[in-house]
Design a protein around this motif. Structure first.
Motif, PDB file in Angstrom:
ATOM      1  N   PRO A   6       0.817  -1.208   0.000  1.00 47.80           N
ATOM      2  CA  PRO A   6       0.000   0.000   0.000  1.00 47.80           C
ATOM      3  C   PRO A   6       0.850   1.256   0.000  1.00 47.80           C
ATOM      4  CG  PRO A   6       0.001  -1.041   2.166  1.00 47.80           C
ATOM      5  CD  PRO A   6       0.658  -2.000   1.226  1.00 47.80           C
ATOM      6  N   ASP A   7       0.290   2.308  -0.636  1.00 51.47           N
ATOM      7  CA  ASP A   7       0.972   3.589  -0.680  1.00 51.47           C
ATOM      8  C   ASP A   7       0.746   4.312   0.649  1.00 51.47           C
ATOM      9  OD1 ASP A   7       2.168   5.931  -1.295  1.00 51.47           O
ATOM     10  OD2 ASP A   7       0.704   6.568  -2.797  1.00 51.47           O
ATOM     11  N   LEU A   8       1.806   4.521   1.413  1.00 47.55           N
ATOM     12  CA  LEU A   8       1.699   5.157   2.725  1.00 47.55           C
ATOM     13  C   LEU A   8       1.766   6.678   2.649  1.00 47.55           C
ATOM     14  CD1 LEU A   8       3.943   2.824   4.941  1.00 47.55           C
ATOM     15  CD2 LEU A   8       1.435   2.894   4.812  1.00 47.55           C
ATOM     16  N   ALA A   9       2.028   7.226   1.471  1.00 51.09           N
ATOM     17  CA  ALA A   9       2.206   8.674   1.356  1.00 51.09           C
ATOM     18  C   ALA A   9       0.991   9.464   1.839  1.00 51.09           C
ATOM     19  CB  ALA A   9       2.561   9.043  -0.080  1.00 51.09           C
ATOM     20  N   LEU A  11       0.815   9.251   5.690  1.00 50.58           N
ATOM     21  CA  LEU A  11       1.882  10.022   6.338  1.00 50.58           C
ATOM     22  C   LEU A  11       1.675  11.522   6.157  1.00 50.58           C
ATOM     23  CD1 LEU A  11       4.977   7.814   5.397  1.00 50.58           C
ATOM     24  CD2 LEU A  11       3.781   7.939   7.594  1.00 50.58           C
ATOM     25  N   THR A  12       1.141  11.920   4.999  1.00 53.69           N
ATOM     26  CA  THR A  12       0.839  13.335   4.784  1.00 53.69           C
ATOM     27  C   THR A  12      -0.203  13.819   5.780  1.00 53.69           C
ATOM     28  OG1 THR A  12       1.375  13.212   2.430  1.00 53.69           O
ATOM     29  CG2 THR A  12      -0.016  15.047   3.141  1.00 53.69           C
ATOM     30  N   GLY A  13      -1.282  13.038   5.932  1.00 55.57           N
ATOM     31  CA  GLY A  13      -2.320  13.395   6.895  1.00 55.57           C
ATOM     32  C   GLY A  13      -1.795  13.403   8.315  1.00 55.57           C
ATOM     33  N   PHE A  40      -5.612   9.302   4.031  1.00 60.39           N
ATOM     34  CA  PHE A  40      -5.246  10.632   4.527  1.00 60.39           C
ATOM     35  C   PHE A  40      -5.998  10.953   5.814  1.00 60.39           C
ATOM     36  CE2 PHE A  40      -6.001  15.154   4.965  1.00 60.39           C
ATOM     37  CZ  PHE A  40      -4.758  15.713   4.766  1.00 60.39           C
ATOM     38  N   VAL A  41      -7.313  10.732   5.812  1.00 56.29           N
ATOM     39  CA  VAL A  41      -8.123  10.991   7.008  1.00 56.29           C
ATOM     40  C   VAL A  41      -7.677  10.094   8.156  1.00 56.29           C
ATOM     41  CG1 VAL A  41     -10.453  10.835   7.987  1.00 56.29           C
ATOM     42  CG2 VAL A  41     -10.110  11.841   5.716  1.00 56.29           C
ATOM     43  N   ALA A  42      -7.367   8.823   7.847  1.00 57.26           N
ATOM     44  CA  ALA A  42      -6.900   7.896   8.883  1.00 57.26           C
ATOM     45  C   ALA A  42      -5.594   8.379   9.498  1.00 57.26           C
ATOM     46  CB  ALA A  42      -6.724   6.500   8.295  1.00 57.26           C
ATOM     47  N   GLY A  43      -4.686   8.858   8.664  1.00 62.55           N
ATOM     48  CA  GLY A  43      -3.416   9.365   9.177  1.00 62.55           C
ATOM     49  C   GLY A  43      -3.598  10.599  10.044  1.00 62.55           C
ATOM     50  N   ALA A  44      -4.463  11.517   9.586  1.00 62.15           N
ATOM     51  CA  ALA A  44      -4.715  12.732  10.362  1.00 62.15           C
ATOM     52  C   ALA A  44      -5.380  12.395  11.691  1.00 62.15           C
ATOM     53  CB  ALA A  44      -5.594  13.694   9.552  1.00 62.15           C
TER      54      ALA A  44
END
Length: 209
Positions: free
Chosen positions: A2-5, A8-10, A150-154
């Motif tokens: 999976p793309d983690l970018a 990690l951005t979030g 993104f939402v998950a990371g944030a």
């Protein structure tokens, strides 16, 4: 793999925005020092951030889907804001402050603690500018299929920060009372924000090429 970018951005964006001296963080630290309704307070802060971020990403995502030209405008605006925020954090590092939580005062019921943290969270206009508009616009500009990560990371950044602040209060309070700690944090926040601004700007230039 999976793309983690997007995740990690979030994570980096959200963490950079919430790691700051303010009433909400001071209250979470206070509750942690008193060991009083810490789980409920931490859960409220993390879930409120997650809901606001998800609403921002979903709402702005729907608007941007109908008006792709706005993606460029919001992305440029977001890059400018992130760059300014990063430079401001680096400037604060030269004049660091302290986060001091009041460990005294009356005991609060769970309802009272939640009412106070709700006021600190939802009556602060910056929370809507930061989570709904800024984080929402950056998240909505992510590629198709990357909004969820993104939402998950944030959301994970909020949970990690508030859990560390609340449950680790007795260890973190002496640290955060030292200006040097905030100097290091502001240096890290400044670097992360400037890197995110550069990445967002690169995304706009790549899309326009």
């Amino acid at each position: 793999m999976p793309d983690l970018a997007p995740f990690l951005t979030g994570f980096g964006l959200s963490l950079g925005l919430i790691v700051a001296i303010g009433a909400q963080n001071a209250f979470v630290l206070r509750q942690g020092l008193r060991r009083e309704h810490v789980g409920a307070v931490v859960a409220f802060c993390a879930l409120a951030d997650l809901a606001l971020i998800a609403a921002g990403v979903a709402g702005l995502g729907a608007v941007l889907g109908r008006a792709p030209a706005l993606v460029t405008g919001l992305s440029l605006g977001g890059a400018a804001f992130l760059g300014w925020y990063g430079l401001s954090a680096l400037r604060r590092a030269w004049h660091p402050a302290r986060l001091v939580a009041e460990n005294g005062g009356e005991a609060l019921t769970r309802a009272g603690a939640l009412a106070r943290v709700a006021a600190f969270t939802l009556l602060n206009p910056h929370v809507y500018l930061d989570t709904v508009l800024l984080v929402g616009s950056v998240g909505a500009a992510q590629p198709v299929g990357a909004h969820g990560p993104f939402v998950a990371g944030a959301g994970m950044a909020s949970l990690v920060w508030f859990a560390a602040l609340g449950f680790g209060a007795r260890l973190l309070a002496p640290l955060f009372a030292r200006p040097l700690a905030w100097r290091v944090l502001d240096l890290l926040v400044g670097a992360v924000m400037i890197l995110l601004a550069a990445g967002l700007l690169n995304h706009v230039l790549t899309a326009a090429a």
